[in-house]
Motif scaffolding. Structure first.
Motif, PDB file in Angstrom:
ATOM      1  N   SER A  59       0.757  -1.130  -0.085  1.00  0.00           N
ATOM      2  CA  SER A  59       0.093   0.068   0.051  1.00  0.00           C
ATOM      3  C   SER A  59       0.835   1.227  -0.034  1.00  0.00           C
ATOM      4  O   SER A  59       0.403   2.290  -0.550  1.00  0.00           O
ATOM      5  CB  SER A  59      -1.058   0.057   1.125  1.00  0.00           C
ATOM      6  OG  SER A  59      -0.281   0.151   2.391  1.00  0.00           O
ATOM      7  N   ARG A  83      -3.712  -1.433  -3.440  1.00  0.00           N
ATOM      8  CA  ARG A  83      -3.523  -0.118  -4.308  1.00  0.00           C
ATOM      9  C   ARG A  83      -5.038   0.440  -4.423  1.00  0.00           C
ATOM     10  O   ARG A  83      -5.198   1.585  -4.909  1.00  0.00           O
ATOM     11  CB  ARG A  83      -2.822  -0.172  -5.313  1.00  0.00           C
ATOM     12  CG  ARG A  83      -1.265  -0.486  -5.343  1.00  0.00           C
ATOM     13  CD  ARG A  83      -0.713   0.550  -4.652  1.00  0.00           C
ATOM     14  NE  ARG A  83       0.948   0.050  -4.433  1.00  0.00           N
ATOM     15  CZ  ARG A  83       1.735  -0.123  -5.196  1.00  0.00           C
ATOM     16  NH1 ARG A  83       1.380   0.508  -6.612  1.00  0.00           N
ATOM     17  NH2 ARG A  83       3.204  -0.394  -4.955  1.00  0.00           N
ATOM     18  N   PRO A 122      -8.564   1.881  -3.034  1.00  0.00           N
ATOM     19  CA  PRO A 122      -9.070   2.635  -1.893  1.00  0.00           C
ATOM     20  C   PRO A 122      -9.642   1.820  -0.933  1.00  0.00           C
ATOM     21  O   PRO A 122     -10.833   1.063  -1.608  1.00  0.00           O
ATOM     22  CB  PRO A 122      -9.953   3.950  -2.698  1.00  0.00           C
ATOM     23  CG  PRO A 122      -9.255   3.908  -4.033  1.00  0.00           C
ATOM     24  CD  PRO A 122      -9.035   2.601  -4.478  1.00  0.00           C
ATOM     25  N   GLU A 152     -16.702   2.404  -9.479  1.00  0.00           N
ATOM     26  CA  GLU A 152     -15.811   1.901  -8.404  1.00  0.00           C
ATOM     27  C   GLU A 152     -15.460   0.288  -9.022  1.00  0.00           C
ATOM     28  O   GLU A 152     -14.391  -0.004  -8.527  1.00  0.00           O
ATOM     29  CB  GLU A 152     -16.785   1.871  -7.249  1.00  0.00           C
ATOM     30  CG  GLU A 152     -16.930   3.314  -6.546  1.00  0.00           C
ATOM     31  CD  GLU A 152     -17.892   3.006  -5.296  1.00  0.00           C
ATOM     32  OE1 GLU A 152     -17.693   4.159  -4.445  1.00  0.00           O
ATOM     33  OE2 GLU A 152     -18.757   2.054  -5.373  1.00  0.00           O
TER      34      GLU A 152
END
Length: 348
Positions: A144, A225, A227, A241
């Motif tokens: 991340s 990676r 959200p 999304e």
């Protein structure tokens, strides 16, 4: 769902990894020391303070936030950023049951928390689970943050998961994973445990088992990676999304390829675990012989894990129902491997 752990911190933006680790013991609630306290639920297992106790105002604020819980005898773990005697005294003054350095390595931190919550000691399977969880935590944090993936962490998690599979108690492994409240950790450890048990049941030699379990541990690394708002969304994803989420196989593939430290089969599994034999998968629309056996195994484990996962917004599917869904997918999955997988998840 009742919370198990309450984390009080003065650096909430940096507490994601710690929150995920604490979620091993159930839902974790995070309280920002600098914001007004909301009337939340009382934790059932543990209080954790990750606050700079060199600031007297912070000490008083923590003491105030903890007062009610400490009166009920809830254990308090204080994480100190400075190992000075002065800060240890401050921690003791607010009622710390245990004091640990805030920069303690992940596995050591989990072991110490395990001792606080279970003084009688952990069973071998629990120790293996903690070792795997610590390694996955380091792996996802590195991914991340955009840093190189810790190869030793991957190897450590694979070793722990394969040794757990040696015990041939998949149910015990699943029970421990289901207690984890973080969706990303839960899915990663579910798929890895299933894949390790699958390879063991097929009689793979140790080298092949390591390859399969490595592929399982890393198959969703690209999601690091994505959200968190998308990963943890309980409702239906928007079209935008969903498109972002669909990028994770290619993202993971590029991460692993760029580092150059992982076997080709592991790298391909990260990109191709959403491919189907009939060509209807993504991101490349591969068909039949274009999809290696290891990828076919990971795909089966991945789908099954998603069906049996426990979420606050959905009940898990029963094993026989989940397996029936796989069977109903027909030509999308490898029929021979699916028959072998049945003995893993529906023994007897």
């Amino acid at each position: 769902m009742p919370i198990a752990v309450l984390l009080i911190t003065d650096r909430p933006e940096q507490s994601v990894k710690l929150e995920r680790l604490l979620s091993l013991w159930g839902p974790c609630d995070v309280v920002d020391l600098h914001r007004p306290m909301k009337g939340g639920q009382a934790p059932s297992r543990l209080l954790v303070s990750d606050v700079d106790l060199s600031n007297r105002g912070a000490v008083e604020a923590v003491r105030d936030r903890l007062a009610e819980h400490r009166r009920k005898g809830m254990p308090l773990l204080c994480l100190l950023r400075d190992r000075s005697a002065r800060l240890a005294t401050q921690a003791n003054a607010i009622g710390a049951s245990a004091i640990l350095p805030a920069d303690l390595p992940t596995k050591a931190l989990l072991d110490e928390i395990g001792r606080i919550l279970d003084p009688g000691g952990m069973r071998p399977m629990q120790r293996q689970f903690m070792a795997a969880s610590a390694a996955v935590a380091d792996l996802l944090t590195a991914a991340s943050e955009g840093g190189p993936l810790p190869v030793t962490a991957v190897e450590g998690s694979v070793e722990a998961i394969n040794r757990a599979a040696d015990d041939r108690d998949l149910g015990a492994w699943l029970d421990m994973v289901w207690n984890h409240d973080d969706a990303t950790y839960q899915h990663c450890l579910l798929v890895a445990g299933l894949a390790a048990a699958f390879a063991h049941a097929l009689g793979f030699p140790e080298s092949a088992r390591k390859l399969v379990t490595s592929a399982a541990v890393l198959h969703d690394i690209g999601k690091a990676r994505v959200p968190l708002a998308i990963l943890h969304k309980s409702g239906k994803l928007t079209v935008e999304e969903f498109e972002i989420l669909r990028e994770h196989p290619q993202t993971g593939y590029e991460m692993l390829l760029r580092q150059g430290a992982f076997a080709r089969e592991v790298v391909e599994a990260a990109r191709s675990h959403h491919e189907y034999l009939d060509g209807s998968g993504y991101p490349q629309g591969l068909k039949a012989n274009e999809i290696p056996d290891i990828v076919r195994m990971i795909t089966i484990c991945d789908i099954y894990a998603a069906l049996i996962e426990r979420r606050s917004y959905k009940a898990p599917m029963a094993p026989d129902e989940a397996f029936a869904v796989l069977v109903a997918m027909g030509p999308k999955l490898d029929a021979d491997l699916l028959r072998a997988f049945r003995a893993v998840v529906l023994p007897g």
